[in-house]
Design an enzyme around this catalytic site. Structure first.
Site, PDB file in Angstrom:
ATOM      1  N   CYS A 136       0.806  -1.278  -0.009  1.00 53.93           N
ATOM      2  CA  CYS A 136      -0.035   0.179  -0.122  1.00 53.93           C
ATOM      3  C   CYS A 136       0.746   1.269  -0.055  1.00 53.93           C
ATOM      4  O   CYS A 136       1.604   1.531  -0.846  1.00 53.93           O
ATOM      5  CB  CYS A 136      -0.994   0.031   1.199  1.00 53.93           C
ATOM      6  SG  CYS A 136      -2.389   1.131   1.073  1.00 53.93           S
ATOM      7  N   HIS A 153      -3.914  -5.062  -0.189  1.00 54.38           N
ATOM      8  CA  HIS A 153      -3.345  -5.776   1.168  1.00 54.38           C
ATOM      9  C   HIS A 153      -3.580  -7.172   1.161  1.00 54.38           C
ATOM     10  O   HIS A 153      -4.648  -7.751   1.686  1.00 54.38           O
ATOM     11  CB  HIS A 153      -4.470  -5.041   2.502  1.00 54.38           C
ATOM     12  CG  HIS A 153      -4.265  -3.729   2.557  1.00 54.38           C
ATOM     13  ND1 HIS A 153      -3.309  -3.024   3.343  1.00 54.38           N
ATOM     14  CD2 HIS A 153      -4.653  -2.563   1.865  1.00 54.38           C
ATOM     15  CE1 HIS A 153      -3.341  -1.777   3.359  1.00 54.38           C
ATOM     16  NE2 HIS A 153      -4.188  -1.275   2.485  1.00 54.38           N
ATOM     17  N   GLU A 183      -2.529  -8.592   3.594  1.00 55.14           N
ATOM     18  CA  GLU A 183      -2.876  -9.232   4.905  1.00 55.14           C
ATOM     19  C   GLU A 183      -4.284  -9.340   5.030  1.00 55.14           C
ATOM     20  O   GLU A 183      -4.651  -9.736   6.289  1.00 55.14           O
ATOM     21  CB  GLU A 183      -2.164  -8.633   5.811  1.00 55.14           C
ATOM     22  CG  GLU A 183      -2.736  -7.257   6.208  1.00 55.14           C
ATOM     23  CD  GLU A 183      -2.308  -6.093   5.206  1.00 55.14           C
ATOM     24  OE1 GLU A 183      -1.641  -6.171   4.148  1.00 55.14           O
ATOM     25  OE2 GLU A 183      -2.761  -4.905   5.208  1.00 55.14           O
TER      26      GLU A 183
END
Ligand SMILES: Nc1ncnc2c1ncn2[C@@H]1O[C@H](COP(=O)(O)OP(=O)(O)O)[C@@H](O)[C@H]1O
Ligand SMILES: Nc1ncnc2c1ncn2[C@@H]1O[C@H](COP(=O)(O)OP(=O)(O)O)[C@@H](O)[C@H]1O
Ligand SMILES: [Mg+2]
Ligand SMILES: [Mg+2]
Lengths: 381, 1102
Positions: free
Chosen positions: A261, A355, A357
């Site tokens: 990001c 993202h 994650e």
């Protein structure tokens, strides 16, 4: 107790009336919308939302309450929160508390009962705008006027404001690194507003991470005996985050780099690229991103208002020529063709705009952390 | 990779008749699939036995076969068509099962037909419950403890091992057919027997019961490059133990954290990969333990399902269409999202509204049936509603059910405040009303949640609604804020009226005066992130409306709402044609409907779609937003007719037949007078409020009489009464049912031939679609009886008179548009039973048979065209008797849900109970009959033993068919009375004892023989009246054993003809396109006649 009346005002003069929940007072920030249907707790606690008033397009929020391990940082980070309806009674018997109470404790001003779809369409058509929520100023005109006086997001350097003050070892927070793939590798994580799940997934991939402040000089990291560097997500305008760009530039070629990001944007700038402010950004968990190399499409979690300009470099096809050699533009967003990923051919580095994650969002891209480990170990993935 | 070029033609299999567990959703999916495959340039052949579907309209496939969905008949089609591929995944469980049979028999390989969408292994792994468990275990996915059994002993063994309670589920069934719960060994024994019988492969799963857990469904799509998306999550508000089809459900899921939801998503994708679904949509069901969060997989369906229809309508993501595209080789990212037109289909829709689905039940029609909700699906339809909050959608869904008594907050006297908590445990139609009752009685949210197994978040939503409602005082005192809050809480005008003691109209006026009116938002798949290009709207009490002005004049079409017995897919069929017709006539069609299963609620069927309940409040709001030049109320069945008056009063123009003309036909008093004026015979008629009055009327008219309470429709509570005693019992019960309303008494025309007519009138001319002759006599509801075109026994002169009556009535009533007439022919006289100035159940059947879409013609007429024009343009056949001499015969047969409701008497009567219909069409009339019966599930035997037992009045007439059966080599069994008559007529027969006569040591009685599988066909007409105990036992035993059971004499004749045809061997199936072509040019052939048979039945009546 009767909920206080509240106003949400945009710099274009739009004013919505609702009632306050959470803290009383006023909040100023950039109005943005997130299209994820669940995951409000992860969103509220994601440091990348610093300085923003977030509205959720899904009307009902707080349904399952708040949960210990769903926090992405130690506090609520958004400037303000706007929803159609907040649950007064959470579903889950395991919930730690209600959304309203959490906002109250966090001192965050929030508004409910407004036409959030109207707000969203306004932002979509006019772009992300400065905005305010107030439970104390009943006068639309004065609130709008003060919104117009507030600081814009372009040029804002916010990473340093949310970053950790002192370096720390992530294992204290997310436990020891997984050893099933052999010994753990030591990685420095530049904290521009890092989400806990990045540290969790790094640990799961066998990466032992030390989190360092946003303004840590590259020299310290190079001296720290690390085997790789992760540039985290974070708030603000990448172009205004000079220290991050400089660190990235200094580290490129010396240590394997993985950017997520904001980290991706900083890496791009360090590679001599350009970033720009998007009209209203990508915030949600349903964005299709295609990997140009495999053609595979992944449904990914997004939270960014700035993006890397694919034409910031001289390029042939999807390969850019940069001061650090050839760089592949590896990922594109299928909705609007935004550049979503980079991979350096001549130095060990790659980054994604989305993202991996998740938290919130699908796990389709979770394997990027092991891909980073492979990069460090010299196995090109 | 784009579409496959190695495929040229594709065979699509539909799902057959509407049955509980498999309804219009498969017309929606089949229609989408056929449309898109043809658009892609494939030649499409379709097989479906259900004539009431849009997909079987000639223009939706190159070749449309209305044939039974049995392996044999589909094989015959395959032999003719030689398609390159077969798409088995859009025809529900039926389509899937026949495809499996054809694949396993090796026929597909032999003919070189490829299964696309899902291959055999995949289907097996998913559908065979044990194979599924293994696959899940391999993939490391958690499932409830269970084992499979193929015998009773195995099942009982599992019961001991797992510990009670257990649930039993058969493999390869739909709608939880044959499944259930057992708390004890004896219960399990009984259940397992039924369940083993229900499974086509007699395999059942015995599983630990996790009733009470939360239930979820994910709709997943995957392409051949392993790109997968979750289209929609659905949460059941009823806990595990109530079939998803019977549960109130909500989309998107409301109570899972993102962490829990994403884990479920991972499991769903893992499940698809483990099962091997490579291209298309699947539905994956989960259960979650609310205390521990433990999550288990319940099942997955590797095909388009009921839930995918719901998910498509809930998200705007056309699952069936995209499944079809994936099946022919596209990748998700190669398909465009029709609604944004800017983004690809490889994304996960996000909802900025809440969708609630509520099932519609029909227990009032099956009083003997057990109304508790279990793992066996019992609902006959459903309503979907969209709102910005759960409360809003929930309220809209309940009022969309159109059941005034069952509305939320309706005062329910079935249980006392003391019992109310206990009553929440079992799933029931009343559960959510009772939850509100319990809260009103002072129980707190947690107590009610614990007692009902409904998640506390949902209970709290209901508590909020209750609080809003109880806060309403008198209408005059309601200020803008309170009223708006009430509407935002989903309270209907009707309920606000109840709470404030005002009338619904007063509430509406008060709202408008205070400016409390809804706005309309759009379903856009993306939460507003991209502009929506498709006007798919729902109402909500918010600030901003998104309805765009339009250039063309708009016409609103009122849909039929939820499926129910008496009002089903046939009416959606008509509405869809109305939409097409309007576009053709230059209007913008604006569809209003609340039934997610339908084609009419596809966003590309009409120019604008409003997913709204069909109530005055909601329909008026749509009209106020759209300002239409007219409203079409005659296509959606009874529902819109009831709204016509209100709309007219509000200043909207009802196109076609005026509300007053509608009333003239609907009001039995006015209609009777009109018939008198036209001197058209009608059964002598009278009304009575007391038993004494009733007796007098009955005497005047003469027994037998048909009695019915005046306030009900759909043949509700109608009975045929033979003497004073029965009359009294009826009047007593009816009087309760309808206080002030009188009881209507008509002379029962016993043994009359019933006739249906569907016609279109433009105010001057009348086009007769067809006269249908029923096979069963009058007395069996037109919706339950079989009928045929061309008429079987009516003489041209009789048909002429019927047409003449139709013309005169149409003109006199003032019909503009569709008219359905029901008549009876008896004693050379033609009697009018009723006139319905609207689309009828038979409109699609007639349209399919004559090759002219009556609904389209009617729409063009409503749009101002004259029948004369349409005839000139060749839209209408010029030969007035076109339907009488067709080169083929078409038979419509009804499908009844008795299998779902053990213990319900299967005898047909004036109260309609069928859920759907099928059509058999063939050059040979007998074959047409046979096809219809086979398609309707009466597997007619071609050899074996027939049991005959008929009422005295039928004894003489049964000799003839019985003799034929004996000649065909069937063994005959009969009860003593019937046996005597047959023997005297020289028909070889073996007498057996009735249950009432049977003794323990004596020979097996008939019921035992049926149970033992020693009977292949039962012919049983009810004995006179009164408690028909023996007949009842015989019929229910037959139903339980799955033995075809004929309950009327004409039905017996038809069965005999069908059997003859079956023995003569299968005829080559022809597509309806071919039939129609032949009708236009081909040789005219005499139609089926069996005067003699009919004569003998006529002889049977005094
Ligand atoms: N182990 C179980 N315990 C309790 N209820 C169950 C169990 N398994 C299934 N059910 C209930 O039975 C219903 C029907 O089961 P399912 O396998 O979905 O049948 P179908 O194939 O007809 O959809 C489910 O919707 C669920 O409510
Ligand atoms: N007078 C009558 N004589 C014989 N059968 C009748 C008579 N009236 C009604 N029926 C039977 O009852 C059925 C239902 O009656 P109908 O008036 O059509 O009710 P609905 O409004 O439900 O269609 C008819 O289809 C017909 O078979
Ligand atoms: Mg199911
Ligand atoms: Mg009728």
């Amino acid at each position: 107790m009767r909920a206080p009346a509240a106003l949400l005002a945009l710099e274009d003069g739009t004013v919505l009336r609702g009632s306050g929940f959470g803290a009383e007072g006023e909040a100023f920030g950039e109005a943005v919308f997130n299209t994820g249907m669940a995951g409000y707790q992860e969103i509220l606690t994601d440091p990348s939302y610093a300085g923003q008033i977030v509205t959720m397009t899904a009307p009902q929020q707080g349904n399952y309450g708040m949960h210990e391990d769903d926090a992405e940082s130690d506090r609520i980070q958004v400037a303000g929160f706007a929803v159609r309806e907040a649950a007064r009674r959470p579903s889950s018997r395991r919930a730690a508390g209600t959304l309203g109470d959490a906002l109250l404790e966090g001192g965050v001003v929030a508004i409910e009962g407004i036409d959030t779809r109207r707000l969203t369409r306004r932002i979509r058509d006019a772009g992300a705008m400065r905005a305010a929520i107030s439970t104390v100023d009943p006068d639309p005109a004065s609130l709008v006027a003060r919104v117009r006086g507030a600081r814009p997001m372009s040029g804002a350097d916010l990473a340093r404001t949310v970053s950790t003050a002192a370096a720390y070892d992530a294992s204290s927070m997310v436990g020891p690194a997984d050893r099933s793939r052999g010994h753990a590798l030591r990685v420095a994580v530049y904290d521009f507003g890092v989400k806990r799940n990045i540290l969790r997934m790094a640990a799961a991939a066998g990466l032992e991470t030390s989190v360092v402040p946003a303004e840590t000089p590259a020299t310290d990291v190079l001296a720290g005996g690390f085997q790789g560097v992760l540039l985290s997500n974070g708030p603000g305008d990448p172009a205004a985050t000079r220290y991050g760009v400089d660190a990235a530039a200094a580290l490129l070629g010396s240590l394997p780099v993985f950017g997520i990001c904001l980290g991706h944007q900083l890496l791009a700038l360090a590679l001599g690229g350009r970033t720009y402010k998007m009209p209203f950004g990508h915030r949600g968990v349903n964005q299709p991103v295609r990997d140009a190399r495999t053609g595979a499409v992944r449904i990914t979690s997004h939270n960014h208002g700035f993006a890397v300009d694919p034409d910031g470099w001289e390029r042939r096809g999807e390969t850019a020529r940069t001061p650090f050699g050839a760089v592949e533009l590896t990922h594109r967003n299928l909705n609007d063709d935004t550049l979503e990923g980079l991979r350096c051919r001549d130095v060990p580095a790659f980054s994604v705009q989305y993202h991996p994650e998740a938290a919130p969002g699908p796990h389709d891209a979770g394997d990027l952390f092991t891909a980073f480990r492979d990069l460090i170990e010299g196995r090109a993935a | 990779m784009p579409r496959r070029t190695d495929l040229s033609s594709i065979l699509v299999i539909g799902s057959g008749p509407i049955v509980i567990g498999q309804a219009c959703e498969f017309d929606y999916s089949g229609t989408q699939a056929c449309r898109v495959l043809r658009r892609e340039g494939y030649r499409v052949a379709l097989v479906n036995s259900n004539p009431a579907t849009i997909m079987t309209d000639p223009e939706f496939a190159d070749r449309t076969y209305v044939e039974p969905l049995t392996p044999d008949s589909i094989l015959a089609v395959l032999e003719r068509e030689r398609p390159s591929a077969l798409l088995p995944t859009i025809g529900g469980q039926t389509g899937l099962n026949v495809s499996v049979a054809l694949a396993e028999s090796g026929d597909l390989d032999r003919l070189g037909v490829e299964l696309i969408g899902a291959n055999l292994e995949t289907i097996h792994r998913a559908e065979d419950r044990s194979g599924f468990k293994e696959a899940m275990a391999k993939a490391g996915l958690d499932v409830p403890r269970a084992g499979t059994a193929h015998t009773l002993d195995e099942a009982l063994g599992l019961g001991e091992r797992l510990g009670y309670p257990v649930i039993v589920r058969p493999s390869f069934t739909l709608g939880g057919g044959g499944s259930g719960f057992a708390d004890t060994r004896p219960e399990l024994a009984a259940l397992a027997r039924r369940s083993l019988a229900a499974s086509p492969v007699s395999e059942i799963l015995v599983e630990e019961s996790i009733a009470g857990w939360k239930e979820f469904e994910l709709e997943v799509m995957r392409d051949h490059d392993d790109n997968a998306v979750v289209v929609c999550s659905i949460e059941n508000v009823d806990p595990m133990g109530v079939h998803t089809g019977d549960s109130v459900t909500v989309a998107p899921q409301q109570t899972l954290t993102d962490r829990a939801y994403q884990a479920m998503r991972d499991d769903a994708l893992a499940c698809l990969r483990a099962i091997g679904v490579e291209t298309g949509g699947s539905n994956v069901q989960f259960a979650v333990d609310p205390d521990t969060g433990r999550r288990v997989l319940i099942e997955m369906n590797p095909r388009v399902s009921r839930s995918s229809a719901l998910a498509s309508k809930a998200t705007g993501f056309p699952i069936a269409k995209i499944a079809a595209l994936l099946a022919v080789g596209y990748r998700l990212d190669e398909i465009r999202n029709d609604i944004t037109r800017a983004t690809p289909a490889s994304f996960e829709p996000t909802l900025d509204y809440v969708v609630v689905k509520v099932p519609r039940f029909a227990f009032e029609k099956f009083p003997e049936a057990d109304p508790t909700l279990t793992s066996t699906m019992k609902s006959v339809g459903e309503v979907m509603a969209i709102g910005r909050t759960f409360k809003e959608a929930f309220g809209k869904a309940w009022r969309g059910l159109e059941r005034s008594g069952a509305d939320l907050g309706a005062h329910d006297t079935s249980v006392s405040d003391e019992e109310v908590l206990a009553s929440l445990h079992a799933g029931s139609e009343a559960r959510f009303r009772l939850i509100e009752r319990a809260l009103a009685a002072g129980h707190d949210v947690d107590t009610v949640a614990a007692a009902s197994g409904v998640d506390p978040w949902f209970v709290d939503q209901i508590e909020q609604v209750r609080a809003l409602a109880s806060g309403l005082t008198s209408l005059g005192e309601l200020d803008e804020a309170t009223l708006r809050a009430a509407k935002r809480g989903g309270l209907s005008d009707g309920r606000i009226a109840r709470e404030t003691g005002a009338s619904e109209i007063q509430v509406r006026e008060r709202r408008e005066e205070l400016g409390v009116v809804p706005v309309f938002k759009s379903v856009d798949t993306c939460g507003g992130e991209f502009p929506a290009q498709t006007p798919y709207h729902y109402s909500t009490y918010e600030e901003e409306s998104e309805v765009l002005p339009s250039s063309r004049p708009r016409v609103v079409i009122l849909g039929a709402g939820p499926n129910r017995i008496g009002q089903g897919i046939e009416f959606d069929y008509a509405c869809v044609h109305a939409a097409f017709g309007l576009e053709e006539a230059g209007f913008e069609a604006v569809m209003v409907n609340s039934n997610p299963e339908t084609v009419s609620t596809d966003y590309d069927t009409s120019s604008r779609l409003y997913f709204e309940p069909l109530t005055a409040e909601d329909v008026l709001a749509v009209c106020d937003a759209e300002r239409p030049v007219g409203v079409i109320a005659q296509f959606g069945g009874q529902t819109p007719l009831e709204l016509a008056r209100t709309l007219e009063v509000a200043g909207y123009r009802i196109l076609g037949t005026s509300p007053d003309a509608i009333d003239l036909a609907e009001d039995r008093g006015r209609f009777a007078a009109l018939l008198g004026e036209l001197v058209i015979p009608a059964p002598p008629h009278g009304e009575a409020r007391t038993i004494a009055e009733a007796r007098v009327v009955a005497r005047r008219i003469g027994y037998p009489v048909v009695v019915r309470p005046s306030f009900v429709l759909g043949g509700r509570a109608m009975e045929i009464v033979y003497d004073d005693e029965e009359l009294e019992t009826f009047v007593r019960s009816a009087a309760e049912a309808s206080r002030e309303h009188p009881v209507l008494i008509d002379r029962f025309l016993e043994g009359a031939i019933e006739v249906d007519v569907d016609a279109v009138c433009d105010g001057a001319d009348v086009f007769i679609g067809a006269v249908m002759e029923h096979i069963e006599e009058a007395g069996v509801h037109s919706g339950d009886s079989s009928c045929q075109i061309p008429p079987a026994t009516l003489a041209d002169e009789e048909l002429d008179r019927i047409e003449e009556i139709t013309r005169r009535l149409a003109r006199r009533i003032g019909v503009v548009g569709l008219l359905n007439l029901q008549l009876a022919v008896k004693d050379e006289k033609i009697w009018v039973l009723e006139a319905n100035p609207r689309a009828s159940r038979t409109v699609p059947f007639v349209s399919k048979v004559i090759g002219v879409s009556l609904a389209r013609v009617a729409t063009l007429v409503l749009g101002g065209r004259t029948l004369a024009d349409l005839a000139d343009e060749g839209v209408l056949p010029t030969d007035a008797t076109h339907y009488r001499r067709l080169p083929y015969t078409a038979v419509k047969a009804a499908v009844l849900p008795f299998g779902r409701f053990p213990g319900v008497d299967t005898v047909l009567g004036p109260e309609m109970r069928s859920t759907g219909e099928v059509m058999g069409i063939d050059r040979d009339p007998g074959a047409a009959l046979a096809k219809a019966m086979v398609a309707a599930g009466h597997a007619l035997p071609t050899a074996g033993t027939v049991f005959v037992s008929v009422a005295n009045r039928d004894k003489r007439a049964i000799v003839f068919p019985a003799k034929r059966l004996a000649d065909l080599g069937f063994g005959l069994l009969a009860t003593t009375g019937t046996a005597g008559v047959l023997r005297r007529a020289g028909v070889p027969v073996e007498p057996v004892s009735k249950v009432s006569e049977s003794t323990d040591e004596g020979p097996d009685d008939v019921v035992e023989l049926i149970r033992a599988g020693r009977v292949d066909l039962v012919i049983n007409t009810p004995f006179g009246r009164g408690p028909r105990t023996d007949g009842y036992h015989i019929r229910t035993a037959a139903a339980a054993a799955g033995v075809p059971c004929i309950t009327t004499l004409p039905g017996a004749y038809a069965a005999v003809r069908g059997i003859e045809a079956l023995r003569a061997g299968a005829t080559t199936p022809l597509s309806i396109q071919e039939h129609h072509a032949e009708a236009r040019s081909g040789p005219i052939q005499e139609s089926l006649r069996f005067e003699r048979d009919r004569a003998s039945t006529r002889g049977g009546v005094a």
